[in-house]
Write a protein that holds these residues in place. Structure first.
Motif, mmCIF file in Angstrom:
data_model
loop_
_atom_site.group_PDB
_atom_site.id
_atom_site.type_symbol
_atom_site.label_atom_id
_atom_site.label_comp_id
_atom_site.label_asym_id
_atom_site.label_seq_id
_atom_site.Cartn_x
_atom_site.Cartn_y
_atom_site.Cartn_z
ATOM 1 N N TRP A 1 -8.699 -99.310 64.668
ATOM 2 C CA TRP A 1 -7.501 -98.804 65.334
ATOM 3 C C TRP A 1 -6.834 -99.938 66.117
ATOM 4 O O TRP A 1 -5.611 -100.107 66.060
ATOM 5 C CB TRP A 1 -7.829 -97.636 66.272
ATOM 6 C CG TRP A 1 -6.586 -97.227 67.011
ATOM 7 C CD1 TRP A 1 -5.634 -96.356 66.573
ATOM 8 C CD2 TRP A 1 -6.125 -97.726 68.267
ATOM 9 N NE1 TRP A 1 -4.599 -96.280 67.486
ATOM 10 C CE2 TRP A 1 -4.888 -97.120 68.538
ATOM 11 C CE3 TRP A 1 -6.640 -98.629 69.190
ATOM 12 C CZ2 TRP A 1 -4.163 -97.383 69.690
ATOM 13 C CZ3 TRP A 1 -5.912 -98.898 70.341
ATOM 14 C CH2 TRP A 1 -4.690 -98.272 70.585
ATOM 15 N N SER B 1 -1.679 -96.599 62.584
ATOM 16 C CA SER B 1 -2.772 -96.507 63.555
ATOM 17 C C SER B 1 -3.171 -95.060 63.825
ATOM 18 O O SER B 1 -4.311 -94.789 64.211
ATOM 19 C CB SER B 1 -2.394 -97.213 64.864
ATOM 20 O OG SER B 1 -1.422 -96.466 65.589
ATOM 21 N N TRP C 1 -6.072 -94.200 61.650
ATOM 22 C CA TRP C 1 -7.319 -94.780 62.162
ATOM 23 C C TRP C 1 -7.795 -94.029 63.399
ATOM 24 O O TRP C 1 -8.996 -93.809 63.572
ATOM 25 C CB TRP C 1 -7.143 -96.271 62.456
ATOM 26 C CG TRP C 1 -6.981 -97.067 61.209
ATOM 27 C CD1 TRP C 1 -5.841 -97.676 60.758
ATOM 28 C CD2 TRP C 1 -7.985 -97.331 60.228
ATOM 29 N NE1 TRP C 1 -6.079 -98.304 59.558
ATOM 30 C CE2 TRP C 1 -7.399 -98.104 59.208
ATOM 31 C CE3 TRP C 1 -9.331 -96.982 60.099
ATOM 32 C CZ2 TRP C 1 -8.095 -98.535 58.096
ATOM 33 C CZ3 TRP C 1 -10.031 -97.414 58.984
ATOM 34 C CH2 TRP C 1 -9.421 -98.181 58.002
ATOM 35 N N MET C 2 -6.850 -93.633 64.249
ATOM 36 C CA MET C 2 -7.217 -92.879 65.451
ATOM 37 C C MET C 2 -7.845 -91.550 65.063
ATOM 38 O O MET C 2 -8.836 -91.118 65.666
ATOM 39 C CB MET C 2 -5.988 -92.671 66.341
ATOM 40 C CG MET C 2 -6.275 -91.895 67.614
ATOM 41 S SD MET C 2 -7.485 -92.664 68.726
ATOM 42 C CE MET C 2 -6.442 -93.867 69.530
ATOM 43 N N ASN D 1 -1.176 -92.282 71.638
ATOM 44 C CA ASN D 1 -0.802 -92.949 70.394
ATOM 45 C C ASN D 1 0.300 -92.147 69.692
ATOM 46 O O ASN D 1 1.327 -92.697 69.275
ATOM 47 C CB ASN D 1 -2.038 -93.094 69.518
ATOM 48 C CG ASN D 1 -1.892 -93.999 68.313
ATOM 49 O OD1 ASN D 1 -2.868 -94.271 67.629
ATOM 50 N ND2 ASN D 1 -0.712 -94.494 68.005
#
Length: 181
Positions: A112, A125, A128-129, A168
């Motif tokens: 991330w 991202s 990935w988070m 995010n």
């Protein structure tokens, strides 16, 4: 020479009263903190790129991130150590799955950082988070089967990563147009 420094003093004095170091606990800490060092520092992103992003009004101050992550890493180290210690000396394979899941969560967290700070791929991202969040939940579940205390030590990480995931998401929403999504 003071009595506590006398090398011939076996079992007496101040040094004898101190707990012996647990090298496995120190090794667990080295693994947890060492895995994080696999990610480049991205100093330029922290100083120049990230501050320029639009952020939600509830964005935590920058000092809060290390103030939260350092204690979380200490708790993760203790959790990993408890899992390792729970296995019989001749049966370490009994904890291979929980340790593998733990290492996966650590590597996904690193990825991330690479996507967000290294590549400035805010939208990417998020994937990935999400994987990072799921891997922490899996770590908690696999740890609970071996040592519930180790699982409980991971729960604050899950909570903080939930907050980080929302941050995010909000940053992506504030910094990309609808057609980018």
């Amino acid at each position: 020479m003071p009595k506590w420094q006398d090398p011939a003093d076996h079992g007496h004095g101040l040094l004898a009263a101190l707990p012996r170091p647990d090298w496995q606990l120190l090794a667990a800490g080295a693994v947890v903190f060492g895995l994080q060092r696999l990610v480049p520092a991205y100093e330029d992103s922290y100083k120049n790129w990230y501050p320029k992003l639009r952020k939600p009004s509830w964005n935590p101050p920058n000092w809060m991130f290390p103030a939260v992550w350092i204690p979380l890493k200490v708790m993760q180290s203790a959790a990993l150590w408890l899992i390792w210690k729970s296995a019989p000396a001749n049966g370490r394979m009994s904890v291979a799955l929980p340790i593998g899941v733990f290492l996966t969560h650590a590597l996904l967290g690193n990825q991330w950082n690479v996507a967000f700070f290294g590549q400035h791929d805010m939208k990417g991202s998020l994937k990935w988070m999400g994987a990072f969040w799921v891997s922490i939940a899996a770590t908690i579940a696999s740890f609970h089967a071996v040592d519930p205390v180790a699982a409980y030590l991971m729960i604050p990480t899950q909570v903080w990563v939930t907050v980080a995931a929302k941050l995010n998401w909000d940053i992506v929403q504030l910094n990309t147009s609808g057609k980018d999504m």
